[in-house]
Design a protein around this motif. Structure first.
Motif, PDB file in Angstrom:
ATOM      1  N   LEU A   2       0.818  -1.276  -0.037  1.00 53.86           N
ATOM      2  CA  LEU A   2      -0.052   0.195   0.044  1.00 53.86           C
ATOM      3  C   LEU A   2       1.083   1.185   0.099  1.00 53.86           C
ATOM      4  CD1 LEU A   2      -1.441   0.628   3.649  1.00 53.86           C
ATOM      5  CD2 LEU A   2       0.207  -1.285   3.117  1.00 53.86           C
ATOM      6  N   VAL A   3       0.178   2.398  -0.399  1.00 55.90           N
ATOM      7  CA  VAL A   3       0.978   3.519  -0.121  1.00 55.90           C
ATOM      8  C   VAL A   3       0.314   4.260   1.099  1.00 55.90           C
ATOM      9  CG1 VAL A   3       1.104   5.882  -1.118  1.00 55.90           C
ATOM     10  CG2 VAL A   3       0.824   3.974  -2.688  1.00 55.90           C
ATOM     11  N   GLN A   4       1.447   4.722   1.935  1.00 57.01           N
ATOM     12  CA  GLN A   4       1.006   5.202   3.329  1.00 57.01           C
ATOM     13  C   GLN A   4       0.568   6.438   3.257  1.00 57.01           C
ATOM     14  OE1 GLN A   4       3.424   4.410   7.012  1.00 57.01           O
ATOM     15  NE2 GLN A   4       4.112   6.416   6.511  1.00 57.01           N
ATOM     16  N   GLY A   5      -0.788   6.485   3.991  1.00 54.67           N
ATOM     17  CA  GLY A   5      -1.069   7.912   4.351  1.00 54.67           C
ATOM     18  C   GLY A   5      -0.969   8.991   5.079  1.00 54.67           C
ATOM     19  N   HIS A   6      -0.650   9.988   4.961  1.00 49.31           N
ATOM     20  CA  HIS A   6      -0.241  10.913   6.012  1.00 49.31           C
ATOM     21  C   HIS A   6      -1.280  12.006   6.632  1.00 49.31           C
ATOM     22  CE1 HIS A   6       4.765  10.332   5.336  1.00 49.31           C
ATOM     23  NE2 HIS A   6       3.801   9.128   5.647  1.00 49.31           N
ATOM     24  N   THR A   7      -1.815  12.578   5.513  1.00 52.15           N
ATOM     25  CA  THR A   7      -2.662  13.733   5.906  1.00 52.15           C
ATOM     26  C   THR A   7      -4.219  13.197   6.034  1.00 52.15           C
ATOM     27  OG1 THR A   7      -3.399  14.052   3.776  1.00 52.15           O
ATOM     28  CG2 THR A   7      -1.285  15.365   4.640  1.00 52.15           C
ATOM     29  N   TYR A   8      -5.007  13.976   6.644  1.00 54.16           N
ATOM     30  CA  TYR A   8      -6.549  13.437   6.715  1.00 54.16           C
ATOM     31  C   TYR A   8      -7.015  13.235   5.538  1.00 54.16           C
ATOM     32  CZ  TYR A   8     -11.419  13.345   8.281  1.00 54.16           C
ATOM     33  OH  TYR A   8     -12.565  12.884   8.881  1.00 54.16           O
ATOM     34  N   GLU A   9      -6.918  13.946   4.469  1.00 52.04           N
ATOM     35  CA  GLU A   9      -7.328  13.767   3.082  1.00 52.04           C
ATOM     36  C   GLU A   9      -6.800  12.493   2.487  1.00 52.04           C
ATOM     37  OE1 GLU A   9      -6.085  16.508   4.195  1.00 52.04           O
ATOM     38  OE2 GLU A   9      -7.818  17.688   4.045  1.00 52.04           O
ATOM     39  N   GLU A  10      -5.835  12.005   2.608  1.00 54.16           N
ATOM     40  CA  GLU A  10      -5.196  10.738   2.356  1.00 54.16           C
ATOM     41  C   GLU A  10      -5.793   9.318   3.040  1.00 54.16           C
ATOM     42  OE1 GLU A  10      -0.900  12.694   0.891  1.00 54.16           O
ATOM     43  OE2 GLU A  10      -1.051  11.416   2.680  1.00 54.16           O
ATOM     44  N   LEU A  11      -6.525   9.391   4.110  1.00 52.71           N
ATOM     45  CA  LEU A  11      -6.858   8.533   4.838  1.00 52.71           C
ATOM     46  C   LEU A  11      -8.435   8.156   4.543  1.00 52.71           C
ATOM     47  CD1 LEU A  11      -5.266   9.341   8.060  1.00 52.71           C
ATOM     48  CD2 LEU A  11      -4.495   7.649   6.510  1.00 52.71           C
ATOM     49  N   PRO A  12      -8.894   7.293   4.577  1.00 56.80           N
ATOM     50  CA  PRO A  12      -8.337   5.951   5.402  1.00 56.80           C
ATOM     51  C   PRO A  12      -7.167   5.367   4.120  1.00 56.80           C
ATOM     52  CG  PRO A  12     -10.374   5.130   4.534  1.00 56.80           C
ATOM     53  CD  PRO A  12     -10.443   6.726   4.499  1.00 56.80           C
ATOM     54  N   GLU A  13      -6.228   4.486   4.625  1.00 60.01           N
ATOM     55  CA  GLU A  13      -5.294   3.834   3.641  1.00 60.01           C
ATOM     56  C   GLU A  13      -6.160   2.973   2.769  1.00 60.01           C
ATOM     57  OE1 GLU A  13      -0.894   4.011   5.611  1.00 60.01           O
ATOM     58  OE2 GLU A  13      -2.375   2.468   6.426  1.00 60.01           O
ATOM     59  N   ARG A  14      -5.692   2.662   1.769  1.00 61.22           N
ATOM     60  CA  ARG A  14      -6.263   1.308   1.018  1.00 61.22           C
ATOM     61  C   ARG A  14      -5.007   0.791   0.452  1.00 61.22           C
ATOM     62  NH1 ARG A  14     -11.146   2.425  -1.630  1.00 61.22           N
ATOM     63  NH2 ARG A  14     -10.753   0.200  -2.764  1.00 61.22           N
ATOM     64  N   LEU A  15      -5.381  -0.808   0.260  1.00 65.35           N
ATOM     65  CA  LEU A  15      -4.327  -1.671  -0.263  1.00 65.35           C
ATOM     66  C   LEU A  15      -3.963  -1.607  -1.860  1.00 65.35           C
ATOM     67  CD1 LEU A  15      -5.004  -5.011   1.749  1.00 65.35           C
ATOM     68  CD2 LEU A  15      -3.509  -3.004   2.472  1.00 65.35           C
ATOM     69  N   ILE A  16      -2.995  -1.411  -2.072  1.00 65.63           N
ATOM     70  CA  ILE A  16      -2.807  -1.733  -3.618  1.00 65.63           C
ATOM     71  C   ILE A  16      -3.030  -3.014  -4.093  1.00 65.63           C
ATOM     72  CG2 ILE A  16      -1.017  -1.796  -5.409  1.00 65.63           C
ATOM     73  CD1 ILE A  16       0.648   0.262  -4.092  1.00 65.63           C
ATOM     74  N   GLY A  17      -2.846  -4.091  -3.062  1.00 62.52           N
ATOM     75  CA  GLY A  17      -3.288  -5.369  -3.374  1.00 62.52           C
ATOM     76  C   GLY A  17      -2.371  -6.198  -2.369  1.00 62.52           C
ATOM     77  N   ALA A  18      -2.986  -7.527  -2.202  1.00 60.14           N
ATOM     78  CA  ALA A  18      -2.640  -8.422  -1.189  1.00 60.14           C
ATOM     79  C   ALA A  18      -2.616  -9.835  -1.989  1.00 60.14           C
ATOM     80  CB  ALA A  18      -3.631  -8.469  -0.125  1.00 60.14           C
ATOM     81  N   VAL A  19      -1.590 -10.520  -1.197  1.00 58.93           N
ATOM     82  CA  VAL A  19      -1.402 -12.034  -1.975  1.00 58.93           C
ATOM     83  C   VAL A  19      -0.866 -13.002  -0.837  1.00 58.93           C
ATOM     84  CG1 VAL A  19       1.088 -11.454  -2.499  1.00 58.93           C
ATOM     85  CG2 VAL A  19       0.002 -13.210  -3.757  1.00 58.93           C
ATOM     86  N   ARG A  20      -1.138 -14.294  -1.047  1.00 59.50           N
ATOM     87  CA  ARG A  20      -0.927 -15.121   0.007  1.00 59.50           C
ATOM     88  C   ARG A  20      -0.197 -16.253  -0.819  1.00 59.50           C
ATOM     89  NH1 ARG A  20      -4.718 -18.397   4.138  1.00 59.50           N
ATOM     90  NH2 ARG A  20      -4.211 -16.384   5.398  1.00 59.50           N
TER      91      ARG A  20
END
Length: 488
Positions: free
Chosen positions: A454-472
């Motif tokens: 994911l891309v880390q969010g710093h400011t209120y406008e960038e939150l909540p964080e969302r995953l680019i993707g996930a894998v097992r």
């Protein structure tokens, strides 16, 4: 077997005592007879020699000794993990009169607890799985059980030591045993067998001191200029701010995408990958800058369409230029793709490449700013959340589940193409990450590993964080990796 106890001392003081191999150890570890440093690989990894003091019919059983790798790390919550695993070393061969025991896995987990009556409290967990070898163990199982309990009693010994001692005293360094000292510089590292990675590589210690050094707890967050209460801004369109126009997402044509590692969604499958549920990972919530709260990540922003598992005699860079790869197929379909290339160094170099695709990125979104930003911005935001749902205790403790800003821990090369971004992550550039790999690769076929990017969010406008993707990744075989055809 595992022993757990509460010690009235700080994590730092207990960690320093556990790391000592001098005469102080006799005062709390009744199984310790003698210890010495064989090789200091780096600031977090060392090879040690250790003689055990076992009092079970000592006149009839040969004494035991150990040669093992010790790896440690400090977590964001102030806890420490110290891990042991037996390792052969050319300067630590069999010793006359001793039987060489084998540590399957072991170590200490030292975690802070809430203080009580003004006194600092720490929970200490000590796990040990050891094969004491020798014919006597087969006929006398009580010897193995007695010896294990003898070693695990060290938790009680720590509690007694701190109840009678001043924890502020300075502990000396580990002595070097002369007849086992290396004749060559440890900077050259130690090589494992052909199908494993190196335990160390030269690195800039000032930059790569710990994998988790850039954590959620250490960030300086930017509050919105208006300082509005969180509840007054919850109506912002989160998807729009983070990167994808969900109203225009539609269905992606997945035909034509392929990688050499197969996908299998069955629970007990081996040597394969599947898409991990985003809700298995917790990310920064909309109100994180106010209360540090986290929420399940939910649906990722991009689709994982293929995984490649490569090997070669040299490091594999810019894999997206391969003809017919998932990046090229995505371009033909008018899609944007993100290729994450995890590069594992060793006698044989390995690369695990994940291909994520999506439709158009939204201008000025966090994801778009990451894709088109400079390397400094990307390094400050590109984050990995790892997890090991299935694996040995020592590996789960080594990997942990702490989010890590990869650009702050390892060297990353970003390659921006016309319709893709490739991220080449050189795991070997970090001594800490390399130490973890040394533990992981030896038992990789027994592991199930989850990873979220994911891309880390710093400011209120960038939150909540969302995953680019996930894998097992499930029970990966080193032998299934293939040599790619890369254009010059």
């Amino acid at each position: 077997m595992k022993a757990v106890g509460v010690v009235e001392a700080s994590c730092e003081a207990i960690f320093q005592l556990v790391m000592s191999m001098d005469t102080t150890r006799f005062e709390w570890d009744c199984s310790f007879q003698y210890g010495s440093l064989v090789e200091e690989v780096d600031g977090h990894t060392a090879i040690l020699y250790h003689r055990l003091q076992l009092d079970w019919f000592s006149a009839f059983t040969w004494p035991r000794d150990l040669c093992y790798v010790r790896y440690w790390r400090r977590n964001d919550d102030g806890s420490y993990v110290v891990l042991f695993q037996s390792r052969e070393h050319p300067n630590c061969g069999p010793q006359p009169g001793f039987v060489r025991a084998h540590i399957e896995s072991g170590g200490f987990n030292i975690s802070p607890l809430k203080s009580r009556n003004g006194r600092v409290r720490t929970q200490v967990q000590h796990l040990m799985q050891i094969d004491l070898k020798g014919w006597g163990v087969g006929y006398l199982p009580s010897f193995q059980q007695h010896s294990l309990l003898h070693m695990l009693n060290s938790v009680a010994g720590l509690r007694e030591w701190f109840s009678q001692s001043d924890e502020s005293q300075i502990l000396p360094r580990i002595p070097v045993m002369d007849n086992m000292a290396l004749s060559v510089s440890s900077k050259k590292g130690t090589k494992t067998q052909d199908n494993t990675v190196q335990t160390s590589l030269p690195a800039d210690e000032s930059r790569h001191s710990t994998v988790e050094e850039e954590s959620d707890e250490d960030e300086e967050f930017q509050l919105p200029e208006s300082e509005l209460e969180p509840s007054t801004r919850e109506l912002d369109a989160d998807g729009k701010l983070l990167g994808l126009d969900e109203e225009d997402s539609g269905e992606i044509d997945f035909s034509g995408f392929s990688g050499n590692l197969r996908r299998d969604d069955r629970d007990n499958s081996r040597d394969c990958w599947r898409i991990s549920d985003g809700n298995n990972f917790r990310v920064r919530s909309k109100n994180f800058i106010y209360d540090k709260s986290k929420v399940p990540a939910g649906k990722p922003l991009m689709e994982l369409v293929a995984v490649d598992w490569f090997k070669d005699v040299k490091r594999m860079d810019h894999v997206a230029k391969r003809k017919g790869c998932a990046v090229q197929v995505a371009a033909e379909k008018g899609l944007f793709s993100l290729a994450i290339n995890l590069q594992v160094p060793g006698t044989t170099n390995y690369s695990m490449v994940f291909y994520f695709v999506s439709k158009k990125l939204i201008p000025n979104s966090l994801l778009q700013r990451f894709v088109d930003g400079d390397d400094e911005f990307r390094n400050s935001r590109f984050k990995l959340i790892p997890s090991v749902p299935k694996g040995s205790w020592i590996v789960r403790q080594s990997v942990g589940s702490t989010p890590c800003l990869l650009g702050k821990a390892v060297d990353i090369t970003y390659i921006r193409g016309a319709n893709y971004l490739e991220i080449d992550v050189d795991i070997g550039s970090s001594t800490v990450a390399n130490g973890v790999l040394g533990l992981v690769c030896g038992v990789i076929t027994t592991l199930v590993v989850d990873m979220a990017f994911l891309v880390q969010g710093h400011t209120y406008e960038e939150l909540p964080e969302r995953l680019i993707g996930a894998v097992r990744m499930s029970h990966i075989e080193l032998s299934s990796a293939v040599v790619p055809v890369l254009e010059d």
